[in-house]
Write a protein that holds these residues in place. Sequence first.
Motif, PDB file in Angstrom:
ATOM      1  N   ASN A 200      23.836   8.151  43.589  1.00 49.79           N
ATOM      2  CA  ASN A 200      22.864   7.179  43.174  1.00 49.79           C
ATOM      3  C   ASN A 200      23.587   6.021  42.788  1.00 49.79           C
ATOM      4  OD1 ASN A 200      20.612   8.635  44.089  1.00 49.79           O
ATOM      5  ND2 ASN A 200      20.058   9.118  41.952  1.00 49.79           N
ATOM      6  N   ALA A 201      24.616   6.418  42.034  1.00 48.32           N
ATOM      7  CA  ALA A 201      25.234   5.187  41.339  1.00 48.32           C
ATOM      8  C   ALA A 201      26.183   4.404  42.409  1.00 48.32           C
ATOM      9  CB  ALA A 201      26.278   5.702  40.211  1.00 48.32           C
ATOM     10  N   THR A 202      26.553   5.088  43.341  1.00 47.10           N
ATOM     11  CA  THR A 202      27.191   4.514  44.685  1.00 47.10           C
ATOM     12  C   THR A 202      26.454   4.135  45.685  1.00 47.10           C
ATOM     13  OG1 THR A 202      27.806   6.658  45.669  1.00 47.10           O
ATOM     14  CG2 THR A 202      29.677   5.554  44.062  1.00 47.10           C
ATOM     15  N   GLY A 203      25.054   4.256  45.642  1.00 49.03           N
ATOM     16  CA  GLY A 203      24.377   3.836  46.667  1.00 49.03           C
ATOM     17  C   GLY A 203      24.056   4.960  47.739  1.00 49.03           C
ATOM     18  N   GLN A 204      24.444   6.011  47.818  1.00 49.79           N
ATOM     19  CA  GLN A 204      24.495   7.129  48.803  1.00 49.79           C
ATOM     20  C   GLN A 204      23.517   8.084  48.638  1.00 49.79           C
ATOM     21  OE1 GLN A 204      28.693   7.806  50.136  1.00 49.79           O
ATOM     22  NE2 GLN A 204      29.063   7.536  47.855  1.00 49.79           N
ATOM     23  N   SER A 205      22.966   8.795  49.795  1.00 50.58           N
ATOM     24  CA  SER A 205      22.136   9.769  49.745  1.00 50.58           C
ATOM     25  C   SER A 205      22.505  11.264  49.337  1.00 50.58           C
ATOM     26  CB  SER A 205      21.355   9.664  50.974  1.00 50.58           C
ATOM     27  OG  SER A 205      20.297  10.796  51.283  1.00 50.58           O
ATOM     28  N   GLY A 206      21.616  11.776  48.807  1.00 53.93           N
ATOM     29  CA  GLY A 206      21.902  13.241  48.706  1.00 53.93           C
ATOM     30  C   GLY A 206      21.451  14.213  49.634  1.00 53.93           C
ATOM     31  N   GLN A 250      13.324  11.295  45.693  1.00 53.40           N
ATOM     32  CA  GLN A 250      12.794   9.914  44.706  1.00 53.40           C
ATOM     33  C   GLN A 250      14.036   9.031  44.646  1.00 53.40           C
ATOM     34  OE1 GLN A 250      12.071  11.971  40.840  1.00 53.40           O
ATOM     35  NE2 GLN A 250       9.882  12.528  41.322  1.00 53.40           N
ATOM     36  N   SER A 251      15.083   9.412  45.068  1.00 55.14           N
ATOM     37  CA  SER A 251      16.048   8.330  45.094  1.00 55.14           C
ATOM     38  C   SER A 251      15.909   7.167  45.880  1.00 55.14           C
ATOM     39  CB  SER A 251      17.569   8.845  45.562  1.00 55.14           C
ATOM     40  OG  SER A 251      18.570   7.938  45.539  1.00 55.14           O
ATOM     41  N   PRO A 252      16.305   5.968  45.622  1.00 55.21           N
ATOM     42  CA  PRO A 252      15.965   4.694  46.518  1.00 55.21           C
ATOM     43  C   PRO A 252      17.015   4.783  47.681  1.00 55.21           C
ATOM     44  CG  PRO A 252      17.088   3.963  44.392  1.00 55.21           C
ATOM     45  CD  PRO A 252      16.512   5.473  44.154  1.00 55.21           C
ATOM     46  N   PHE A 253      17.909   5.783  47.772  1.00 48.83           N
ATOM     47  CA  PHE A 253      18.989   5.747  48.485  1.00 48.83           C
ATOM     48  C   PHE A 253      18.754   7.017  49.293  1.00 48.83           C
ATOM     49  CE2 PHE A 253      20.858   3.801  44.673  1.00 48.83           C
ATOM     50  CZ  PHE A 253      21.054   2.661  45.272  1.00 48.83           C
ATOM     51  N   VAL A 254      17.816   7.499  49.447  1.00 49.59           N
ATOM     52  CA  VAL A 254      17.544   8.855  50.098  1.00 49.59           C
ATOM     53  C   VAL A 254      17.574   8.770  51.714  1.00 49.59           C
ATOM     54  CG1 VAL A 254      14.967   8.221  50.592  1.00 49.59           C
ATOM     55  CG2 VAL A 254      15.806  10.891  50.597  1.00 49.59           C
TER      56      VAL A 254
END
Length: 470
Positions: A200-206, A250-254
């Motif tokens: 999340n801190a690096t703007g990447q998806s999990g 839930q992450s904005p980067f999903v």
Amino acid sequence: MLSRPRSIFGESTSLGRTARGFATLLLAAAVALSGSVSAFAQNVPVVRDAEIEALVRDYARPIFKAAGLANDGIDIVLVNDQSFNAFVTGRRLFINTGALVTAETPNEIIGVIAHEAGHIAGGHQQKLRDQLDRAKTMAIIATLLGAGAIVAGATTNSKGLAGAGMGVAAGGGEMAQRSILAYQRTEEITADRSAITYLNATGQSGMGMLKTFARFQSALSLSGTQVDPYRISHPMPQERIANLEVLVKQSPFVNAIDPPALQQRHDMMRVKIAAYMQGQAAVARLMRKNPTSLASRYGDAQQTYLYGNPTAALTKTAALIKEQPKNPYFQELRGDILMKINKPQDAADAYAKAASLDPARSGLLLVSLGQALMAVGTPDSLKKAVVQLNNGVGRDKENAEAYRFLAQAYGEEGDIPAADLATAEGHYYAGDYKNAKIFAMRAQQKLKRGEPRWVRAQDIINYTPSNKPK
């Protein structure tokens, strides 16, 4: 060019119920924690390749920064193993080539790296040491109590008491083993959650992590293996998915995807590993999806070089260079082909071009340049070879093979003390400390006492596991 400690990310394996199983667990954990020993000395089957190492470092750099590890000097080591796995020992992160070639996207490997960064940042290795100490104490106490009961049973002629004593001894080992495994499972969950934080801190998806765990779950289901979840060091894949799925979605980067240029480099890495490690059929499978892509044409050039006509490989590589003239690894491939057809001066020119284009400043390309210059065979090229080989080991001091080439170059120049010291360095970084000391002593006999090379030889001679020289 492309040339097991305890699993931390990969699939778990069950341990035996006996005291021997517990001892195996302690031994495996001890190996994983022995970070002061080089990968070569641990007999890990290390793979070296400038292109792949640079790509994996690019994957890791933002993750390490997010984890607070940017200045911690974490080394990334590639392991020649086809299983999907990664692990950490000390300040080294090991990634199997099997994971790199299996993962279809950079995001899947970045998720693996994020998980391992969670272990390092969380100090899990030191905490595991503490847990192992406690577990050994539990096992020893149980063994002593059991032995006491066995003796008491024998002296009182009580078979029941003696049998109970044996049960206490075995049960103590079982309890200690379960304690360690439960602790490890907790740390795995913690590392998974830390990985999502870094992503999340690096703007990447999990999503790459979820895909990896789904792959583990599918393999487990297909195998039909019945696994006791309390006897493994990792949570079950389905449990890991359940723990992370909500956080990931839930992450904005999903829905973030890898940049096309990074995906292209990943595809080229996969086909390169397949060509060198898995053969032509594996390359064909990867090329089938998009046979005209740059990665597929790169794979075709690689396998033509390895298994076909070098002249045809040169033609295919020239087309790649025309398309990406600033790609250092296309120049490296050209150098490899030219060496194969005994054109060392042309190969040296290609390697020099590769080194000049390489943003990662890999020592491996300089070593290849040094080898080509040695093969040219003139006094001037030999002097240049010594310079480039020294530059190569200066950037990559644990490259044992490079020191052997350097020793050969010094020997051809007639500089025997330098050749002996380079040979000592090669043995040292290969973990052959006996021969390292022999050659260091030979070098010292011909060197002036107190000069830097004499001092370095003395460092090798004085080596013990607790004071390894830098």
